[in-house]
Each structure stands twice: as C-alpha cells, then as structure tokens.
Scaffold this motif. Sequence first.
Motif, mmCIF file in Angstrom:
data_model
loop_
_atom_site.group_PDB
_atom_site.id
_atom_site.type_symbol
_atom_site.label_atom_id
_atom_site.label_comp_id
_atom_site.label_asym_id
_atom_site.label_seq_id
_atom_site.Cartn_x
_atom_site.Cartn_y
_atom_site.Cartn_z
ATOM 1 N N LYS A 181 0.833 -1.194 0.000
ATOM 2 C CA LYS A 181 0.000 0.000 0.000
ATOM 3 C C LYS A 181 0.876 1.255 0.000
ATOM 4 O O LYS A 181 1.860 1.325 0.716
ATOM 5 C CB LYS A 181 -0.897 -0.001 1.242
ATOM 6 C CG LYS A 181 -2.016 1.020 1.205
ATOM 7 C CD LYS A 181 -2.880 0.870 2.451
ATOM 8 C CE LYS A 181 -3.925 1.959 2.527
ATOM 9 N NZ LYS A 181 -5.047 1.794 1.664
ATOM 10 N N GLY A 182 0.509 2.212 -0.836
ATOM 11 C CA GLY A 182 1.283 3.441 -0.962
ATOM 12 C C GLY A 182 2.323 3.386 -2.062
ATOM 13 O O GLY A 182 2.906 4.408 -2.430
ATOM 14 N N ASP A 183 2.561 2.178 -2.603
ATOM 15 C CA ASP A 183 3.503 2.007 -3.710
ATOM 16 C C ASP A 183 2.760 2.081 -5.046
ATOM 17 O O ASP A 183 1.536 1.914 -5.114
ATOM 18 C CB ASP A 183 4.223 0.662 -3.618
ATOM 19 C CG ASP A 183 5.121 0.568 -2.397
ATOM 20 O OD1 ASP A 183 5.546 1.629 -1.898
ATOM 21 O OD2 ASP A 183 5.385 -0.565 -1.938
ATOM 22 N N ILE A 184 3.523 2.301 -6.108
ATOM 23 C CA ILE A 184 2.990 2.318 -7.476
ATOM 24 C C ILE A 184 3.649 1.203 -8.280
ATOM 25 O O ILE A 184 4.870 1.026 -8.216
ATOM 26 C CB ILE A 184 3.286 3.668 -8.174
ATOM 27 C CG1 ILE A 184 2.357 4.762 -7.660
ATOM 28 C CG2 ILE A 184 3.153 3.542 -9.690
ATOM 29 C CD1 ILE A 184 0.991 4.798 -8.314
ATOM 30 N N PHE A 185 2.844 0.450 -9.005
ATOM 31 C CA PHE A 185 3.371 -0.519 -9.964
ATOM 32 C C PHE A 185 2.994 -0.051 -11.358
ATOM 33 O O PHE A 185 1.811 0.167 -11.655
ATOM 34 C CB PHE A 185 2.802 -1.917 -9.719
ATOM 35 C CG PHE A 185 3.185 -2.913 -10.781
ATOM 36 C CD1 PHE A 185 4.427 -3.522 -10.753
ATOM 37 C CD2 PHE A 185 2.318 -3.216 -11.820
ATOM 38 C CE1 PHE A 185 4.800 -4.428 -11.737
ATOM 39 C CE2 PHE A 185 2.677 -4.121 -12.816
ATOM 40 C CZ PHE A 185 3.919 -4.732 -12.767
ATOM 41 N N TYR A 203 -0.317 -9.470 -8.645
ATOM 42 C CA TYR A 203 0.330 -9.518 -7.330
ATOM 43 C C TYR A 203 0.395 -8.122 -6.718
ATOM 44 O O TYR A 203 0.079 -7.937 -5.531
ATOM 45 C CB TYR A 203 1.736 -10.097 -7.464
ATOM 46 C CG TYR A 203 2.529 -10.062 -6.170
ATOM 47 C CD1 TYR A 203 2.217 -10.922 -5.123
ATOM 48 C CD2 TYR A 203 3.580 -9.161 -5.998
ATOM 49 C CE1 TYR A 203 2.930 -10.887 -3.932
ATOM 50 C CE2 TYR A 203 4.300 -9.120 -4.814
ATOM 51 C CZ TYR A 203 3.975 -9.988 -3.789
ATOM 52 O OH TYR A 203 4.672 -9.937 -2.605
ATOM 53 N N ALA A 204 0.785 -7.129 -7.513
ATOM 54 C CA ALA A 204 0.869 -5.760 -7.008
ATOM 55 C C ALA A 204 -0.485 -5.278 -6.517
ATOM 56 O O ALA A 204 -0.602 -4.656 -5.449
ATOM 57 C CB ALA A 204 1.397 -4.841 -8.104
ATOM 58 N N SER A 205 -1.516 -5.583 -7.288
ATOM 59 C CA SER A 205 -2.870 -5.183 -6.898
ATOM 60 C C SER A 205 -3.315 -5.903 -5.628
ATOM 61 O O SER A 205 -3.897 -5.293 -4.720
ATOM 62 C CB SER A 205 -3.842 -5.490 -8.043
ATOM 63 O OG SER A 205 -5.151 -5.089 -7.711
ATOM 64 N N ASP A 206 -3.022 -7.199 -5.544
ATOM 65 C CA ASP A 206 -3.388 -7.978 -4.340
ATOM 66 C C ASP A 206 -2.692 -7.451 -3.095
ATOM 67 O O ASP A 206 -3.241 -7.513 -1.985
ATOM 68 C CB ASP A 206 -3.019 -9.451 -4.532
ATOM 69 C CG ASP A 206 -3.925 -10.158 -5.534
ATOM 70 O OD1 ASP A 206 -4.988 -9.599 -5.879
ATOM 71 O OD2 ASP A 206 -3.551 -11.265 -5.990
ATOM 72 N N MET A 207 -1.484 -6.904 -3.251
ATOM 73 C CA MET A 207 -0.724 -6.379 -2.117
ATOM 74 C C MET A 207 -1.114 -4.942 -1.762
ATOM 75 O O MET A 207 -0.563 -4.355 -0.833
ATOM 76 C CB MET A 207 0.782 -6.432 -2.417
ATOM 77 C CG MET A 207 1.354 -7.832 -2.559
ATOM 78 S SD MET A 207 1.162 -8.846 -1.046
ATOM 79 C CE MET A 207 -0.229 -9.888 -1.521
ATOM 80 N N GLY A 208 -2.066 -4.373 -2.494
ATOM 81 C CA GLY A 208 -2.566 -3.036 -2.166
ATOM 82 C C GLY A 208 -1.892 -1.885 -2.885
ATOM 83 O O GLY A 208 -2.184 -0.720 -2.601
ATOM 84 N N ALA A 209 -0.966 -2.189 -3.811
ATOM 85 C CA ALA A 209 -0.293 -1.123 -4.564
ATOM 86 C C ALA A 209 -1.239 -0.547 -5.617
ATOM 87 O O ALA A 209 -2.177 -1.204 -6.061
ATOM 88 C CB ALA A 209 0.968 -1.653 -5.234
ATOM 89 N N THR A 210 -0.996 0.680 -6.000
ATOM 90 C CA THR A 210 -1.741 1.311 -7.089
ATOM 91 C C THR A 210 -1.111 0.883 -8.415
ATOM 92 O O THR A 210 0.105 0.944 -8.573
ATOM 93 C CB THR A 210 -1.708 2.841 -6.974
ATOM 94 O OG1 THR A 210 -2.323 3.222 -5.734
ATOM 95 C CG2 THR A 210 -2.460 3.495 -8.120
ATOM 96 N N VAL A 211 -1.951 0.450 -9.336
ATOM 97 C CA VAL A 211 -1.462 -0.105 -10.595
ATOM 98 C C VAL A 211 -1.729 0.848 -11.749
ATOM 99 O O VAL A 211 -2.856 1.292 -11.964
ATOM 100 C CB VAL A 211 -2.125 -1.467 -10.884
ATOM 101 C CG1 VAL A 211 -1.754 -1.953 -12.282
ATOM 102 C CG2 VAL A 211 -1.711 -2.494 -9.834
ATOM 103 N N VAL A 212 -0.660 1.157 -12.489
ATOM 104 C CA VAL A 212 -0.762 1.934 -13.727
ATOM 105 C C VAL A 212 -0.394 1.003 -14.877
ATOM 106 O O VAL A 212 0.707 0.460 -14.906
ATOM 107 C CB VAL A 212 0.185 3.152 -13.721
ATOM 108 C CG1 VAL A 212 0.110 3.888 -15.065
ATOM 109 C CG2 VAL A 212 -0.147 4.094 -12.570
ATOM 110 N N SER A 213 -1.318 0.822 -15.810
ATOM 111 C CA SER A 213 -1.057 -0.035 -16.969
ATOM 112 C C SER A 213 -0.865 0.814 -18.209
ATOM 113 O O SER A 213 -1.713 1.652 -18.525
ATOM 114 C CB SER A 213 -2.220 -1.010 -17.192
ATOM 115 O OG SER A 213 -2.265 -1.981 -16.176
ATOM 116 N N ILE A 214 0.243 0.594 -18.901
ATOM 117 C CA ILE A 214 0.504 1.260 -20.175
ATOM 118 C C ILE A 214 0.437 0.180 -21.248
ATOM 119 O O ILE A 214 1.290 -0.708 -21.313
ATOM 120 C CB ILE A 214 1.874 1.958 -20.177
ATOM 121 C CG1 ILE A 214 1.927 3.005 -19.052
ATOM 122 C CG2 ILE A 214 2.141 2.614 -21.532
ATOM 123 C CD1 ILE A 214 3.267 3.699 -18.919
#
Length: 296
Positions: A181-185, A203-214
């Motif tokens: 949480k608080g991180d960006i992937f 995995y990043a989403s499951d761990m609470g990180a914010t996901v940016v997809s390009i």
Amino acid sequence: MSVDLLAMIESKMSSFSKGQKLIARYIIEHYDKAAFMTASKLGQTVGVSESTVVRFASEVGFEGYPQLQRNIQEMIRNKLTAVQRMEVTNEQIGNSDVLEKVLGFDIEKIRRTLEETSKEDFAAAVEDIAKAKNIYILGIRSSATLAGFLSFYFNHLFENVRLVNTSSTSEMFEQMLRIGKGDIFIGISFPRYSKRTVKALKYASDMGATVVSITDSPMSPIAQGADHLLLARSDMASFVDSLVAPLSLINALIVAVGLKKKEEISNTFSKLERIWDEYNVYEKIDDEDGQDENLE
C-alpha cells in the motif's frame, strides 16, 4: 480471441446481398488479412465496390468501415504469428516508399493515442506517481526498452524507483516481494502480451499497490484490474514492434511528473553539475594505453 463479431456476421449471412456475402465470407475465413485492409482493398479482393464494403459495415451495426476494421483488429490483437505479421507488413507496404509509409503509420498511431488516452486517467496517474512511497516498473521483451527509459528519467526525480529486471517469474516476485500500500506498480505490455507482466500486475494489486497499466487496448490483459489505464497505439501487425506512440506517451508522463517535482529536479541536476565539475567528467585524459579518451 472473441468470436462474437464473427458469429454475428455468420448469423446475418442469409440477409446479406450477394456482394455482402462475399465480404462476410472473406472476413470469417481471412480475418487476419481483412483486419488491415482498407475498404477499397477489401472490395478489390472479393470483387465488389468500395461502397458495398461501406454499406456492409453499416449492415452489421457499425457507424462506418473504420469502426468495423478496428473491431476486427481488436479480435486478433494478440493472435498473429511472426509469419502473419510479416505478410501483413508486406501487404501494407509492398513496393511503396518504406520510409514514408512507416513514418505515416507512426504519425497515425500518435494521433489515435491522443484521441483515445483518458486525460483524467493520465492526470490521476501523475498525482499518484508523484506521491508514491516506491515505484516499481516492469516491461518484458520489447517493452523492456520502454521500462528502462521510464526508469532512467524517474531516477532523476525519485530515490525510490525499482526497475524489475528479470528473465524468470520467480526472480520477478523476489524483486517485488515488499510492494504494498502506498507504492505504485507501472506495468508496460504490448502484443504479444507478457504473461509475467499480467502476473506481476495481479500480485501488485493484491498487495494493495496502485497499478498503472501502459498498453494498447482496453481488451489488453493488463488493462483488467488497473487503477489507471494509459492507452498508446502500437503496430502489432508489423514484424517490428512500433513503439513510437507508447514512447511519446511515456515521455509525456515523465514531463508531467517532472513538473510536479520541479524542486527535486533542480536539486538533482545542480548536484550532478557539481559532480561533473569536481571529477572533470568532460576532460580529455590519457587512458592506460596512452590513447586520448573522452570519458563522457
């Protein structure tokens, strides 16, 4: 690949005119080629007029032929083999001016990227990146070049950038172990899409990180589950991936984040200039073999 469009065309076959049936049958049997044909070229191929092709697109529920063509392209986005991509490239360019054709295609991709990328998602991604605790960036195969470019410039803005650089899934998860949480992937993937990038995003989403997809399409596997989706058109038909539009989008992202971090940028480059001066980065010196070598 979604079969909805092909099934719908098949279901309407009995209602089509003779010319429309020729178009329908060609699309069903050769959708990989039809996806990249102009209305005029498709008409010539099956032996009907361009206007018949345009009317066919309306008959199957599209506003015009370009919309039908894009829908077919969406179907096959991740399905073309290398041989098919080579055939499509030859079909599109043939004996024409390669330089003019390729640059023209790239200009069109940048134009469509500008039209299709959500400015709201772009602005929200910039805000979240600027305040992130840690930034993880991943791109596989040709997308690795884009990930490296983004990481290089973000390292001038942040102290917390981690380029996930690995050739195996297990190593990838090891490098992302502490994401939370608080991180960006930031995941970057274009056809043919990377399964590793999809797994990393989940995995990043499951761990609470914010996901940016390009990526290139809302149908892309890394579009699903993204908090911010940034679309950039690529050329999955060519046997060489065209990444001009994705690079332009990433360039805009770097500039936008940089404007949010003006003070950090100023401090970074002031420090770099002091280091360059102190260590004579641009001075010509003799190397061990006695040859002049410019260290820059």
